[in-house]
Design a protein around this motif. Structure first.
Motif, PDB file in Angstrom:
ATOM      1  N   MET A 282       0.679  -1.286   0.278  1.00 51.08           N
ATOM      2  CA  MET A 282       0.001   0.158   0.124  1.00 51.08           C
ATOM      3  C   MET A 282       0.674   1.535   0.047  1.00 51.08           C
ATOM      4  SD  MET A 282      -3.262  -1.188  -0.297  1.00 51.08           S
ATOM      5  CE  MET A 282      -2.996  -2.583  -1.027  1.00 51.08           C
ATOM      6  N   ALA A 283       0.291   2.555  -0.256  1.00 52.98           N
ATOM      7  CA  ALA A 283       0.826   3.252  -0.588  1.00 52.98           C
ATOM      8  C   ALA A 283       0.541   4.836   0.297  1.00 52.98           C
ATOM      9  CB  ALA A 283       0.811   4.327  -2.396  1.00 52.98           C
ATOM     10  N   THR A 284       1.455   5.848   0.781  1.00 50.12           N
ATOM     11  CA  THR A 284       0.866   7.101   1.644  1.00 50.12           C
ATOM     12  C   THR A 284       1.298   7.881   0.498  1.00 50.12           C
ATOM     13  OG1 THR A 284       2.296   6.217   3.626  1.00 50.12           O
ATOM     14  CG2 THR A 284       2.527   8.490   2.823  1.00 50.12           C
ATOM     15  N   PHE A 285       0.095   8.239   0.407  1.00 54.55           N
ATOM     16  CA  PHE A 285      -0.466   9.506  -0.126  1.00 54.55           C
ATOM     17  C   PHE A 285      -0.293  10.832   0.072  1.00 54.55           C
ATOM     18  CE2 PHE A 285      -2.420   6.160  -2.884  1.00 54.55           C
ATOM     19  CZ  PHE A 285      -1.386   6.523  -4.032  1.00 54.55           C
ATOM     20  N   VAL A 286       0.882  12.140  -0.091  1.00 55.50           N
ATOM     21  CA  VAL A 286       0.663  13.122   0.745  1.00 55.50           C
ATOM     22  C   VAL A 286       0.408  14.098  -0.588  1.00 55.50           C
ATOM     23  CG1 VAL A 286       2.342  15.367   1.185  1.00 55.50           C
ATOM     24  CG2 VAL A 286       2.489  12.239   2.381  1.00 55.50           C
ATOM     25  N   LEU A 287      -1.058  14.621   0.105  1.00 55.61           N
ATOM     26  CA  LEU A 287      -1.978  15.231  -0.630  1.00 55.61           C
ATOM     27  C   LEU A 287      -1.857  17.105  -0.778  1.00 55.61           C
ATOM     28  CD1 LEU A 287      -5.010  13.037  -0.142  1.00 55.61           C
ATOM     29  CD2 LEU A 287      -3.689  12.820  -2.007  1.00 55.61           C
ATOM     30  N   VAL A 288      -1.658  17.856  -1.295  1.00 58.80           N
ATOM     31  CA  VAL A 288      -1.339  19.311  -1.616  1.00 58.80           C
ATOM     32  C   VAL A 288      -2.208  20.166  -2.483  1.00 58.80           C
ATOM     33  CG1 VAL A 288       0.518  21.301  -1.713  1.00 58.80           C
ATOM     34  CG2 VAL A 288       1.597  18.773  -1.374  1.00 58.80           C
ATOM     35  N   PRO A 289      -3.213  21.164  -1.851  1.00 56.31           N
ATOM     36  CA  PRO A 289      -3.853  21.589  -2.098  1.00 56.31           C
ATOM     37  C   PRO A 289      -3.569  23.676  -2.779  1.00 56.31           C
ATOM     38  CG  PRO A 289      -3.739  22.625   0.131  1.00 56.31           C
ATOM     39  CD  PRO A 289      -2.484  21.690   0.072  1.00 56.31           C
ATOM     40  N   GLY A 290      -4.487  22.997  -3.692  1.00 57.98           N
ATOM     41  CA  GLY A 290      -4.099  24.561  -4.547  1.00 57.98           C
ATOM     42  C   GLY A 290      -4.431  25.832  -4.077  1.00 57.98           C
ATOM     43  N   LEU A 291      -5.213  27.214  -4.751  1.00 54.84           N
ATOM     44  CA  LEU A 291      -4.980  28.075  -4.118  1.00 54.84           C
ATOM     45  C   LEU A 291      -6.946  28.381  -3.276  1.00 54.84           C
ATOM     46  CD1 LEU A 291      -4.325  30.730  -7.721  1.00 54.84           C
ATOM     47  CD2 LEU A 291      -3.353  30.387  -4.843  1.00 54.84           C
ATOM     48  N   PHE A 292      -6.096  28.704  -2.670  1.00 50.06           N
ATOM     49  CA  PHE A 292      -7.447  29.154  -1.654  1.00 50.06           C
ATOM     50  C   PHE A 292      -8.478  27.863  -0.545  1.00 50.06           C
ATOM     51  CE2 PHE A 292      -7.957  31.865  -5.187  1.00 50.06           C
ATOM     52  CZ  PHE A 292      -7.525  32.898  -4.984  1.00 50.06           C
ATOM     53  N   MET A 293      -7.009  26.554  -0.799  1.00 48.89           N
ATOM     54  CA  MET A 293      -8.243  25.744  -0.444  1.00 48.89           C
ATOM     55  C   MET A 293      -7.050  24.802   0.636  1.00 48.89           C
ATOM     56  SD  MET A 293      -9.813  23.358  -3.159  1.00 48.89           S
ATOM     57  CE  MET A 293      -8.558  23.283  -4.170  1.00 48.89           C
ATOM     58  N   GLY A 294      -7.430  24.240   1.514  1.00 47.52           N
ATOM     59  CA  GLY A 294      -6.888  23.227   2.799  1.00 47.52           C
ATOM     60  C   GLY A 294      -6.514  21.713   2.685  1.00 47.52           C
ATOM     61  N   GLY A 295      -6.509  21.384   3.722  1.00 45.89           N
ATOM     62  CA  GLY A 295      -6.825  19.773   3.660  1.00 45.89           C
ATOM     63  C   GLY A 295      -7.808  19.095   4.039  1.00 45.89           C
TER      64      GLY A 295
ATOM     65  N   ALA B 179      -8.977  10.987   0.523  1.00 46.51           N
ATOM     66  CA  ALA B 179      -8.213  10.692   1.138  1.00 46.51           C
ATOM     67  C   ALA B 179      -8.902   9.676   1.513  1.00 46.51           C
ATOM     68  CB  ALA B 179      -7.789  11.962   2.300  1.00 46.51           C
ATOM     69  N   ALA B 180     -10.266   9.866   2.004  1.00 50.31           N
ATOM     70  CA  ALA B 180     -11.215   9.036   2.237  1.00 50.31           C
ATOM     71  C   ALA B 180     -11.369   7.391   1.569  1.00 50.31           C
ATOM     72  CB  ALA B 180     -12.564   9.068   2.101  1.00 50.31           C
ATOM     73  N   GLU B 181     -11.476   7.563   0.286  1.00 47.57           N
ATOM     74  CA  GLU B 181     -11.562   6.731  -0.968  1.00 47.57           C
ATOM     75  C   GLU B 181      -9.926   6.060  -0.986  1.00 47.57           C
ATOM     76  OE1 GLU B 181     -13.835   5.996  -2.744  1.00 47.57           O
ATOM     77  OE2 GLU B 181     -15.331   7.583  -2.633  1.00 47.57           O
ATOM     78  N   LEU B 182      -8.537   6.980  -0.721  1.00 49.49           N
ATOM     79  CA  LEU B 182      -7.376   6.192  -0.706  1.00 49.49           C
ATOM     80  C   LEU B 182      -7.755   5.287   0.636  1.00 49.49           C
ATOM     81  CD1 LEU B 182      -5.507   8.888  -1.720  1.00 49.49           C
ATOM     82  CD2 LEU B 182      -5.875   6.910  -2.987  1.00 49.49           C
ATOM     83  N   GLU B 183      -8.248   5.493   2.238  1.00 50.85           N
ATOM     84  CA  GLU B 183      -7.574   4.779   2.871  1.00 50.85           C
ATOM     85  C   GLU B 183      -8.936   3.837   3.236  1.00 50.85           C
ATOM     86  OE1 GLU B 183      -8.665   7.823   5.642  1.00 50.85           O
ATOM     87  OE2 GLU B 183      -6.414   8.614   5.691  1.00 50.85           O
TER      88      GLU B 183
ATOM     89  N   THR C 190       3.752  11.728 -12.473  1.00 52.10           N
ATOM     90  CA  THR C 190       2.414  11.319 -13.476  1.00 52.10           C
ATOM     91  C   THR C 190       1.573  12.978 -13.575  1.00 52.10           C
ATOM     92  OG1 THR C 190       2.116   9.338 -12.973  1.00 52.10           O
ATOM     93  CG2 THR C 190       0.502  10.408 -13.716  1.00 52.10           C
ATOM     94  N   GLY C 191       1.404  13.259 -14.568  1.00 57.21           N
ATOM     95  CA  GLY C 191       0.611  13.987 -14.953  1.00 57.21           C
ATOM     96  C   GLY C 191      -1.108  13.817 -15.311  1.00 57.21           C
ATOM     97  N   VAL C 192      -2.219  14.603 -14.458  1.00 55.46           N
ATOM     98  CA  VAL C 192      -3.536  13.825 -14.330  1.00 55.46           C
ATOM     99  C   VAL C 192      -4.158  15.483 -15.156  1.00 55.46           C
ATOM    100  CG1 VAL C 192      -5.684  13.880 -13.353  1.00 55.46           C
ATOM    101  CG2 VAL C 192      -3.339  12.957 -12.232  1.00 55.46           C
ATOM    102  N   PHE C 193      -4.288  15.262 -16.514  1.00 51.62           N
ATOM    103  CA  PHE C 193      -4.850  16.764 -17.215  1.00 51.62           C
ATOM    104  C   PHE C 193      -6.748  16.622 -16.911  1.00 51.62           C
ATOM    105  CE2 PHE C 193      -1.351  15.418 -19.159  1.00 51.62           C
ATOM    106  CZ  PHE C 193      -0.971  16.925 -18.636  1.00 51.62           C
TER     107      PHE C 193
ATOM    108  N   ALA D 235      -9.763   9.742  -6.429  1.00 53.00           N
ATOM    109  CA  ALA D 235      -8.488   8.198  -5.983  1.00 53.00           C
ATOM    110  C   ALA D 235      -8.546   6.923  -6.845  1.00 53.00           C
ATOM    111  CB  ALA D 235      -9.643   7.991  -5.229  1.00 53.00           C
ATOM    112  N   ASP D 236      -9.374   7.260  -8.204  1.00 53.44           N
ATOM    113  CA  ASP D 236      -8.412   5.676  -8.599  1.00 53.44           C
ATOM    114  C   ASP D 236      -7.354   6.054  -9.420  1.00 53.44           C
ATOM    115  OD1 ASP D 236      -9.225   2.373 -10.048  1.00 53.44           O
ATOM    116  OD2 ASP D 236      -9.601   4.089 -11.831  1.00 53.44           O
ATOM    117  N   VAL D 237      -7.319   7.724 -10.119  1.00 53.05           N
ATOM    118  CA  VAL D 237      -6.125   7.660 -10.803  1.00 53.05           C
ATOM    119  C   VAL D 237      -4.723   7.243 -10.225  1.00 53.05           C
ATOM    120  CG1 VAL D 237      -5.301   9.583 -12.170  1.00 53.05           C
ATOM    121  CG2 VAL D 237      -7.639   8.393 -13.115  1.00 53.05           C
ATOM    122  N   LEU D 238      -5.186   8.130  -8.423  1.00 54.29           N
ATOM    123  CA  LEU D 238      -4.190   8.481  -7.934  1.00 54.29           C
ATOM    124  C   LEU D 238      -3.154   6.987  -7.708  1.00 54.29           C
ATOM    125  CD1 LEU D 238      -5.056  11.034  -5.727  1.00 54.29           C
ATOM    126  CD2 LEU D 238      -3.814  11.935  -7.974  1.00 54.29           C
ATOM    127  N   GLU D 239      -3.881   6.209  -7.675  1.00 54.63           N
ATOM    128  CA  GLU D 239      -3.581   4.791  -6.834  1.00 54.63           C
ATOM    129  C   GLU D 239      -2.845   3.669  -8.363  1.00 54.63           C
ATOM    130  OE1 GLU D 239      -5.788   1.626  -4.611  1.00 54.63           O
ATOM    131  OE2 GLU D 239      -7.732   2.376  -5.284  1.00 54.63           O
TER     132      GLU D 239
END
Length: 238
Positions: free
Chosen positions: A1-14, A21-25, A168-171, A221-225
């Motif tokens: 299993m993998a550990t994902f660290v997820l960084v948000p874009g402008l104006f957003m938080g975790g 995250a719930a789907e990955l967990e 990996t780029g996700v467009f 989440a599926d793409v990240l996996e």
């Protein structure tokens, strides 16, 4: 299993990553959503530090996921500690070069026109083209915070060490980013786009807008996996 660290874009938080995250967990992975400093005095270096601290705490093998603006602090952090990251996943964003700032890399977006004091104010809404469900849109409007202006005007300083890390780029197609567009960038022959065609670099396309963590968290989440396992297509694969 993998550990994902997820960084948000402008104006957003975790909070923006909660559904992903719930789907990955649920699939057995570890997911750590980063909330970047929002104090008006914060600069890009503070955001890089925040991501670097999480990477150091998680240890080697992390999959680092960056959405939009998050590519700047994410690349800055992995450039310091490339040995900690197994793959960087860019969600609907490109990657910066040393010396660039967000405002210089995105001249088509006038981020500074509404600046009040030391912050960029939160936009009034997410445009309908991004198909964010109403409940998520309301949550975004409630939780989004102004962006410290120095995080978008400070230049990023990179050694280039991060370029050794697979990516990996996700467009998101509604944003008009695509594999075909990436091919056109690579075809210019500019050195900054050489990495796009390297071994270990893969791509996905999602039929979403710019905020897939809000509009299509299961699909993202599926793409990240799959990306964590090296999935996706190379730049010139069918």
């Amino acid at each position: 299993m993998a550990t994902f660290v997820l960084v948000p874009g402008l104006f957003m938080g975790g909070w923006a990553w909660e559904a992903v995250a719930a789907e990955l967990e649920a699939a057995g992975h570890r997911a750590v959503a980063v909330t970047l400093p929002a104090e008006p005095a914060a600069g890009l270096a503070d955001h890089v530090d925040a991501v670097a601290q999480v990477l150091a705490a998680e240890g080697p093998g992390t999959v680092l996921v960056a959405h939009s603006y998050g590519a700047f602090p994410a690349v800055g952090a992995v450039d310091r500690q490339p040995e900690l990251v197994s793959r960087v996943v860019f969600v609907d964003t490109g990657y910066p070069e040393s010396g660039e700032s967000v405002v210089l890399s995105m001249p088509q977006v006038d981020l500074l026109s509404g600046v009040t004091g030391d912050v960029v104010p939160v936009p009034k809404e997410i445009p309908a083209v991004h198909a964010v469900p109403e409940a998520e849109h309301e949550r975004w409007k409630r939780l989004a915070v102004p962006q410290p202006v120095r995080t978008v005007t400070d230049p990023i300083e990179l050694t280039g060490a991060w370029l050794r890390v697979p990516t990996t780029g996700v467009f998101c197609l509604a944003s008009r980013l695509s594999i075909e567009f990436a091919r056109s960038l690579h075809a210019t022959g500019m050195p900054r786009f050489a990495k796009l065609a390297e071994p270990g670099v893969t791509f996905f396309e999602l039929p979403t807008g710019h905020y897939p963590m809000l509009s299509a968290p299961k699909e993202l989440a599926d793409v990240l996996e799959r990306a964590a396992d090296g999935g996706g297509v190379g730049l010139y694969e069918d």
